[in-house]
Design an enzyme around this catalytic site. Structure first.
Site, PDB file in Angstrom:
ATOM      1  N   GLU A 501       0.826  -1.206   0.000  1.00 35.35           N
ATOM      2  CA  GLU A 501       0.000   0.000   0.000  1.00 35.35           C
ATOM      3  C   GLU A 501       0.863   1.260   0.000  1.00 35.35           C
ATOM      4  OE1 GLU A 501      -3.348   0.223   2.561  1.00 35.35           O
ATOM      5  OE2 GLU A 501      -3.962  -1.841   2.207  1.00 35.35           O
ATOM      6  N   GLY A 502       1.921   1.231  -0.798  1.00 35.81           N
ATOM      7  CA  GLY A 502       2.858   2.343  -0.873  1.00 35.81           C
ATOM      8  C   GLY A 502       4.053   2.085   0.014  1.00 35.81           C
TER       9      GLY A 502
END
Length: 828
Positions: A501-502
């Site tokens: 998620e990043g």
């Protein structure tokens, strides 16, 4: 002398006007009155009157808006538009995604603390609490984490079925569609508790509830798509995955090479308007078992078949595709640091109808906006829950182990070196729970994109620190893997939370300040919008407001620095008051430093990632501090909790000061750096790390069976019984609480050589004979000593088992080991 007094008076008035943020007309009026007084009293001679009269006239002319706009704002506007960094459509969509929330107050230099104090935590409903107490508890009972990770590399079939039957994949889906409709706070609690039992279990449940087809369908799907897919997703008949990342695209999702071209093709024997897809995705959670694939790709329409012949490049688009659709291939499994299902997805010349675009053809090219809006909220729930689980589990288990395990005739948790680590565990665990509660509650009220990025980055980094500290304390007990070790799986899985998620490097260096500075600033984004719209009138108003804002924040930062924050406001009395004042000081310092930095570096700041990251660290720590102060106040400001709150807040202030120091040391324009340093630290940086004394008090508390311990670890699964990894230490700790007084008496006598005998039983008998213990105490000590020794043992396996033959016993007989070692003089 009178002239000097007059000058001091003028400076004092100007300082006050700057500190309170007086508007331009007040400055003009005050300057005119001072000038008139100087002329009337003769304090200003002829030359001085002329010299000072010119700037006064210019100041007065600034209040004539048409003249000011023509002479000053217009050339500034032209320059601003030239130096304004280019922004792609995807960057704009990412920037605009989500809502501005509490982080804006931290960035504006004068926080409105009422927004923090009046904000209400989300309370779990009776239904959510029952689910947590029953279904989540039952699911934890169904899994053996060691078997999942080492033997089966998968959840047991009973757990899979239970997840489907009880709607664990549908927590996010609203009740109106048949889902559970749980709040973000409830989802966070569920994932946290599951993660204390099994990371693979938690990830399996959390991903469809974070970024998946269910959420995208709810927000953007057509009625037909909702009718087709939501019932299956809710019942568990359909297992979703979402294909976003790939070999050429990780954190930079906008660079994905996966493509779709609008064309006609054959579908069910009919000529159909559709999309020809080619894609290669990697690292897709649940892909190996998915029945429906959400897919992101770059869409092109070279022939204008979607109806707009002037547009051929649509950009990122999302579609929903059955996993068994012709041409879709689910690859073999990846194997990350945990055994959850994860793998690649391929497709070559896959034809799908355009109606399979999520939201239908009208949503073509709007996939990136869809993704960042959903991800910005999900980022604040799932991965922070994993971090919190590590904190809660470590607080409970490492604290218990530190009291049970004895070396050099003393509990290891009493050694100062060990306490350095256990104190950090306690402080970080407290911080994590404070962040989890506030951030998840925020997601229930809005979609705070910057706050969730802060939470994801810092909570997973705290997870990493906690797990490493725990490994240091538990040493061989944490290193040797097996059914007894609850720590090693978390150690292996930590990089997952850091990466997905990043990636954290991206989140810290590009997102937090890059997005925060623009979205949260009172003037920057509106100025950019005015420039994009070529609105000179709006820009003029914003420009002069911005100038006044910068002057005010600079003077406020310097004044609060000179006075030790004495002039800052606190909305509460008591021990938190000084912290509210300190955070207001640094809020002003952040606002001023950011304004000067953006003014000096302009678009170059976008490439100065390490500089912007340090300002992002300041913003992050301000938010973390808010979480802690709110948590302490909401919990009733209990005395037993104060040390934990102080530890967390002292750590925040130290990290803020360290970030500012690193920023000033590396700022490329040295004279500006000196001015900024003077404004922020007029007497130098006096902020120190958490004191040894405070850290030691937390290290002592973590080993005590207090109400605070129970509250901070309320989501830890503890009901696995004395043969389960967590349950074994829990059982030993609870027995120690009953046996510790007689055990210490026995242990001291044994250590001094006062007891006859070569094993525990004979020595205890002698202790009873000598009157050191009574019979009941001796029995309790014997029971505890057996449990204690079993709790500190590590697993051992047959060679066949290690090689993969799981039909043989997993380990040597515990009874044989205990019988053999029972004759030893276990004095360690």
């Amino acid at each position: 002398m009178s002239f000097a007094i007059s000058v001091i008076g003028v400076v004092a008035v100007a300082w006050v006007l700057a500190y309170v943020g007086a508007p331009l007309w007040v400055w003009t009026l005050a300057s005119a009155l001072a000038y008139a007084a100087g002329v009337v009293t003769g304090g200003l001679g002829a030359v001085a009157s002329v010299v000072l009269g010119v700037p006064l006239v210019l100041l007065a002319l600034l209040n004539v808006v048409p003249l000011r706009r023509a002479l000053i704002t217009r050339p500034v506007f032209a320059t601003f538009k030239k130096v304004l960094p280019e922004m792609s459509s995807t960057e704009r969509e990412a920037l605009e995604a989500g809502d501005v929330w509490l982080e804006a107050e931290m960035f504006r230099g004068r926080p409105d603390w009422s927004k923090l104090l009046t904000f209400r935590y989300t309370e779990l409903t009776a239904e959510e609490q029952r689910f947590l107490d029953n279904e989540v508890e039952a699911l934890c009972q169904l899994v053996d984490d060691w078997k999942i990770e080492f033997e089966d590399k998968d959840l047991p079939p009973a757990a899979w079925q239970y997840i489907k039957d009880k709607g664990f994949f549908a927590m996010l889906i609203k009740k109106e569609y048949g889902g559970l409709g749980f709040s973000a706070a409830a989802q966070s609690a569920v994932v946290t508790k599951l993660a204390t039992k099994s990371i693979a279990l938690a990830v399996t449940v959390m991903v469809p509830n974070s970024l998946g087809p269910g959420e995208l369908l709810m927000h953007y799907g057509t009625d037909e798509q909702k009718k087709q897919w939501l019932p299956g997703l809710i019942s568990g008949k359909e297992i979703p995955c979402f294909g976003l990342t790939g070999p050429e695209v990780g954190s930079d999702a906008t660079a994905m090479p996966d493509s779709g071209v609008v064309c006609y093709g054959d579908y069910h024997g009919k000529k159909t308007l559709g999309i020809r897809l080619n894609f290669s995705k990697r690292w897709i959670t649940l892909a190996p078992v998915a029945t429906v694939v959400g897919l992101a790709f770059n869409l092109r329409d070279p022939e204008g078949l979607l109806g707009d012949r002037s547009k051929s490049e649509y950009g990122i688009t999302c579609a929903l595709i059955p996993a068994k659709h012709e041409g879709v291939h689910i690859g073999r499994r990846h194997y990350p640091g945990a055994a959850f299902m994860n793998g690649p997805i391929f497709g070559k010349d896959v034809f799908i109808p355009v109606e399979w675009i999520i939201g239908g053809p009208a949503m073509a090219g709007k996939g990136w906006r869809m993704l960042v809006e959903c991800l910005s909220a999900g980022r604040g729930v799932s991965l922070p829950a994993l971090g919190t689980a590590a904190g809660q589990a470590a607080y409970r288990l490492v604290g218990a182990y530190g009291r049970i395990r004895r070396q050099f005739r003393m509990s290891v948790g009493k050694f100062e070196g060990v306490q350095e680590a256990t104190g950090r565990i306690a402080g970080n665990a407290y911080t994590l729970e404070a962040m989890r509660v506030l951030t998840a509650s925020a997601v229930d009220h809005c979609a705070p994109s910057v706050v969730t990025a802060i939470a994801k980055y810092h909570m997973t980094e705290m997870m990493r620190k906690i797990v490493i500290d725990s490994m240091d304390v538990m040493a061989g007990r944490g290193v040797q893997q097996g059914p007894r070790n609850a720590l090693a799986p978390a150690y292996k899985a930590t990089p997952i939370a850091i990466t997905v998620e990043g990636a954290n490097i991206l989140t810290r260096n590009l997102m937090i300040f890059g997005q925060g500075a623009i979205r949260c600033h009172e003037y920057v984004f509106p100025e950019m919008e005015a420039a994009r719209e070529n609105n000179l009138a709006a820009f003029d108003k914003l420009l002069f407001g911005h100038v006044g804002f910068s002057i005010n924040r600079g003077i406020r930062a310097l004044t609060l620095g000179l006075t030790g924050s004495a002039l800052a406001r606190s909305p509460v009395d008591g021990p938190m008051a000084t912290y509210f004042k300190q955070f207001e000081r640094f809020s002003a310092a952040l606002a001023f430093t950011s304004d000067v930095t953006m003014g000096v570096l302009g678009g170059e700041l976008k490439r100065k990632e390490r500089l912007s990251a340090r300002l992002g660290d300041v913003l992050s720590q301000l938010y973390i501090g808010c979480c802690v102060m709110k948590f302490y106040i909401e919990n009733g400001q209990k005395a037993e909790e104060l040390d934990h709150a102080r530890w967390a807040l002292d750590q925040c202030l130290f990290e803020i000061a360290k970030a500012f120091e690193g920023f000033f040391d590396n700022f490329p324009v040295k004279p500006v750096a000196k001015v900024l340093r003077l404004a922020v630290f007029p007497f130098g940086n006096r902020y120190k790390p958490v004191s040894d004394q405070l850290n030691a008090r937390l290290a002592d508390q973590i080993m005590e069976a207090t109400d605070l311990r129970n509250r901070l670890t309320s989501l830890v699964f503890v009901n696995g019984g004395p043969n389960e990894a967590t349950g074994r230490l829990e059982h030993a700790f609870n027995l120690l609480l009953k046996a510790e007084v007689p055990y210490v008496k026995y242990f001291k006598a044994m250590s001094k050589g006062e007891l006859a005998g070569t094993d525990t039983a004979s020595r205890l008998a002698d202790a009873v004979t000598r009157g050191i213990l009574n019979a009941e105490e001796a029995q309790l000590v014997a029971e505890y000593d057996k449990v204690r020794y079993d709790a500190i043992l590590t697993d051992d396996f047959t060679p066949e088992y290690i090689k993969g033959d799981f039909s043989v016993p997993t380990a040597g007989s515990r009874a044989d080991i205990l019988a053999f070692t029972g004759s030893l003089a276990r004095v360690a």
